[in-house]
Enzyme design. Structure first.
Site, PDB file in Angstrom:
ATOM      1  N   GLU A  56      66.597  56.004  53.807  1.00 59.43           N
ATOM      2  CA  GLU A  56      67.185  57.285  54.202  1.00 59.43           C
ATOM      3  C   GLU A  56      66.108  58.347  54.351  1.00 59.43           C
ATOM      4  OE1 GLU A  56      68.061  55.239  51.827  1.00 59.43           O
ATOM      5  OE2 GLU A  56      70.170  55.389  51.266  1.00 59.43           O
ATOM      6  N   CYS A  89      68.476  59.100  46.949  1.00 62.63           N
ATOM      7  CA  CYS A  89      68.587  59.492  48.356  1.00 62.63           C
ATOM      8  C   CYS A  89      69.736  60.455  48.614  1.00 62.63           C
ATOM      9  CB  CYS A  89      68.795  58.253  49.216  1.00 62.63           C
ATOM     10  SG  CYS A  89      67.383  57.176  49.102  1.00 62.63           S
ATOM     11  N   ARG A 298      65.053  13.397  46.800  1.00 63.10           N
ATOM     12  CA  ARG A 298      65.814  13.367  45.535  1.00 63.10           C
ATOM     13  C   ARG A 298      66.133  14.771  45.042  1.00 63.10           C
ATOM     14  NH1 ARG A 298      62.744   9.071  41.853  1.00 63.10           N
ATOM     15  NH2 ARG A 298      61.031   9.474  43.297  1.00 63.10           N
TER      16      ARG A 298
HETATM   17  N1  LIG Z   1      58.557  16.532  54.638  1.00 65.93           N
HETATM   18  C1  LIG Z   1      58.670  17.416  53.681  1.00 65.93           C
HETATM   19  O1  LIG Z   1      58.960  18.566  53.937  1.00 65.93           O
HETATM   20  C2  LIG Z   1      58.446  16.993  52.254  1.00 65.93           C
HETATM   21  C3  LIG Z   1      58.500  17.955  51.241  1.00 65.93           C
HETATM   22  C4  LIG Z   1      58.311  17.555  49.926  1.00 65.93           C
HETATM   23  C5  LIG Z   1      58.107  16.199  49.661  1.00 65.93           C
HETATM   24  N2  LIG Z   1      58.051  15.315  50.679  1.00 65.93           N
HETATM   25  C6  LIG Z   1      57.861  13.879  50.394  1.00 65.93           C
HETATM   26  O2  LIG Z   1      58.901  13.496  49.522  1.00 65.93           O
HETATM   27  C7  LIG Z   1      58.460  12.408  48.747  1.00 65.93           C
HETATM   28  C8  LIG Z   1      58.791  12.684  47.297  1.00 65.93           C
HETATM   29  O3  LIG Z   1      60.163  12.855  47.189  1.00 65.93           O
HETATM   30  P1  LIG Z   1      60.992  12.377  45.926  1.00 65.93           P
HETATM   31  O4  LIG Z   1      62.409  12.454  46.306  1.00 65.93           O
HETATM   32  O5  LIG Z   1      60.430  11.091  45.469  1.00 65.93           O
HETATM   33  O6  LIG Z   1      60.539  13.414  44.846  1.00 65.93           O
HETATM   34  P2  LIG Z   1      60.867  14.958  44.662  1.00 65.93           P
HETATM   35  O7  LIG Z   1      62.113  15.324  45.319  1.00 65.93           O
HETATM   36  O8  LIG Z   1      59.625  15.711  44.965  1.00 65.93           O
HETATM   37  O9  LIG Z   1      61.035  14.980  43.102  1.00 65.93           O
HETATM   38  C9  LIG Z   1      62.117  14.287  42.543  1.00 65.93           C
HETATM   39  C10 LIG Z   1      61.822  14.047  41.120  1.00 65.93           C
HETATM   40  O10 LIG Z   1      61.928  15.277  40.403  1.00 65.93           O
HETATM   41  C11 LIG Z   1      62.341  14.963  39.105  1.00 65.93           C
HETATM   42  N3  LIG Z   1      63.297  15.923  38.558  1.00 65.93           N
HETATM   43  C12 LIG Z   1      63.137  16.659  37.446  1.00 65.93           C
HETATM   44  N4  LIG Z   1      64.211  17.418  37.219  1.00 65.93           N
HETATM   45  C13 LIG Z   1      65.076  17.154  38.189  1.00 65.93           C
HETATM   46  C14 LIG Z   1      66.373  17.650  38.489  1.00 65.93           C
HETATM   47  N5  LIG Z   1      66.981  18.570  37.729  1.00 65.93           N
HETATM   48  N6  LIG Z   1      66.995  17.154  39.569  1.00 65.93           N
HETATM   49  C15 LIG Z   1      66.383  16.233  40.346  1.00 65.93           C
HETATM   50  N7  LIG Z   1      65.160  15.753  40.119  1.00 65.93           N
HETATM   51  C16 LIG Z   1      64.518  16.212  39.053  1.00 65.93           C
HETATM   52  C17 LIG Z   1      63.044  13.636  39.171  1.00 65.93           C
HETATM   53  O11 LIG Z   1      62.420  12.871  38.212  1.00 65.93           O
HETATM   54  P3  LIG Z   1      63.266  11.766  37.384  1.00 65.93           P
HETATM   55  O12 LIG Z   1      63.114  10.560  38.205  1.00 65.93           O
HETATM   56  O13 LIG Z   1      62.560  11.731  36.109  1.00 65.93           O
HETATM   57  O14 LIG Z   1      64.668  12.244  37.285  1.00 65.93           O
HETATM   58  C18 LIG Z   1      62.809  13.105  40.552  1.00 65.93           C
HETATM   59  O15 LIG Z   1      62.256  11.831  40.535  1.00 65.93           O
HETATM   60  C19 LIG Z   1      56.993  12.246  49.016  1.00 65.93           C
HETATM   61  O16 LIG Z   1      56.814  11.189  49.896  1.00 65.93           O
HETATM   62  C20 LIG Z   1      56.597  13.550  49.676  1.00 65.93           C
HETATM   63  O17 LIG Z   1      55.505  13.380  50.559  1.00 65.93           O
HETATM   64  C21 LIG Z   1      58.230  15.680  51.950  1.00 65.93           C
END
Ligand SMILES: NC(=O)c1ccc[n+]([C@@H]2O[C@H](COP(=O)([O-])OP(=O)(O)OC[C@H]3O[C@@H](n4cnc5c(N)ncnc54)[C@H](OP(=O)(O)O)[C@@H]3O)[C@@H](O)[C@H]2O)c1
Length: 374
Positions: A56, A89, A298
């Site tokens: 403002e 304001c 994940r």
């Molecule tokens: N293209 C893109 O934009 C991009 C971005 C990021 C990553 N990536 C790729 O994604 C891949 C990794 O992905 P990801 O799915 O394996 O791993 P993530 O999504 O990076 O991490 C998942 C992990 O986080 C842990 N975690 C801790 N607290 C959690 C909660 N509250 N909820 C869910 N998970 C929790 C889990 O461990 P626990 O198993 O112990 O539960 C799970 O294994 C890699 O290849 C990376 O290069 C790509």
């Protein structure tokens, strides 16, 4: 032009103005103001920086002629409370002789919530409330998330190939996006004050999670969700924890172990948190208003399942990975509303809003790309 059309035009301009403050004003809301008289805009402005003048006052100061009897269109109810960094304001509008104030939406902050409107009316200023109300509320969604729901606004973003893959075979890191997309990501990071990844991403990509080449970047607190403290001591995040905050959220058993001590000695802050809700609450306490989540599949699913996402940005490149061993992006929930897309030298950036978010008011955020493309 009829009154309704005039109202839409001026409030629409005020909304555009407001958006120019994104990333500078937080934890304050973005606000825009347009001053009009007899079918002409005679001044306009927006809140640019936290601690700086409000919209403002900027708009009043920009008028090259008398504001006596003019109308002020403000996206958010003008403030009236005193215990803050900038003067209120409402007195400025009254002193300027503004005849009518048109308000987009009421300030949800319990310290204001209608008080500014009452003071204006008590001073004889006509006030109308609710022009483009839902759009104006969407504009302040991060602020509503903070003052009403005590959590940061959550934008989630990932990059995927044309065939929906987010990494190479076996999860190996791949440069999926082009340079223009990468620049946009760094611009987005610069506008956020928190960034969060899962341990899977740290183990496979060893990211630094900073806003590169962004002189106006805000301090970024970097979070890792890592239940069992698997984060390597030699990772870039741990090694840089003294220069820029790193918070690792882990389970109760892990926080007492020797790895925890080593991490603390290297400057990492540990947070005992077993849920995303607990991490978001911690982020709010650290005054994070806008958290950027850069998940693997994940973590993306966990955020979708918990309903924690407010906004999603997907960068889709033209690259095809064409390998069944490469991880696939999480499925975007059906109800997510596509609110805009833009072409970035061949990559396509698409924005979605989560209509079930408690800070979803209007699917109007598509105009939100303009700052990132400057
Ligand atoms: N293209 C893109 O934009 C991009 C971005 C990021 C990553 N990536 C790729 O994604 C891949 C990794 O992905 P990801 O799915 O394996 O791993 P993530 O999504 O990076 O991490 C998942 C992990 O986080 C842990 N975690 C801790 N607290 C959690 C909660 N509250 N909820 C869910 N998970 C929790 C889990 O461990 P626990 O198993 O112990 O539960 C799970 O294994 C890699 O290849 C990376 O290069 C790509």
């Amino acid at each position: 032009m009829g009154q309704e059309e005039w109202d839409q035009l001026l409030m629409g301009r005020a909304v555009e103005e407001a958006m120019r403050g994104r990333g500078g004003v937080e934890p304050n809301p973005m606000v825009g103001c347009v001053i009009g008289r007899e079918g002409r805009i005679i001044g306009l402005g927006h809140h640019q920086r936290y601690g700086g003048p409000h919209a403002e006052r900027v708009a009043l100061g920009s008028c090259g002629e008398s504001t006596f009897g003019a109308s002020a269109y403000v996206t958010l109810e003008p403030c009236c409370h005193l215990n803050k960094r900038t003067p209120p304001c409402v007195p400025a509008l009254i002193e300027a002789g503004i005849g009518e104030v048109v308000v987009g939406c009421i300030d949800p902050n319990p310290l204001v919530r209608g008080g500014g409107i009452e003071q204006l009316r008590a001073a004889g200023v006509a006030v109308r409330v609710g022009v483009m109300e839902e759009v104006c509320r969407q504009l302040i969604a991060p602020y509503v998330a903070g003052v009403v729901h005590h959590r940061p606004y959550v934008t989630m973003k990932w990059a995927q190939s044309a065939d929906g893959k987010i990494a190479g075979p076996g999860g190996v890191r791949l440069q999926i996006s082009n340079e223009e997309s990468m620049r946009m990501v760094h611009r987005l990071r610069a506008k956020c004050d928190g960034i969060l990844v899962g341990i899977g991403t740290v183990l496979s990509d060893d990211p630094m999670l900073v806003a590169k080449d962004q002189p106006d970047a805000r301090p970024l607190i970097r979070y890792v969700l890592d239940r069992r403290l698997e984060i390597p001591l030699e990772s870039k995040l741990v090694r840089s924890a003294r220069e820029s905050a790193v918070v690792v959220a882990c389970e109760n058993e892990a926080i007492a172990g020797s790895k925890a001590d080593q991490l603390r000695q290297m400057g990492v802050q540990l947070l005992e948190a077993d849920s995303i809700a607990a991490v978001l609450s911690d982020a709010h306490k650290r005054r994070i208003t806008h958290l950027l989540v850069e998940p693997g599949p994940r973590l993306a699913r966990a955020f979708f399942d918990g309903g924690w996402v407010d906004r999603l940005w997907v960068f889709q490149s033209q690259l095809t990975i064409n390998d069944p061993a490469a991880p696939t992006a999480a499925t975007i929930p059906d109800e997510y509303q596509l609110t805009g897309s833009t072409n970035l030298h061949g990559d396509e950036l698409t924005e979605y809003l989560n209509p079930r978010s408690n800070v979803f008011f209007h699917p109007s955020a598509s105009a939100d790309f303009h700052w990132a493309k400057d």
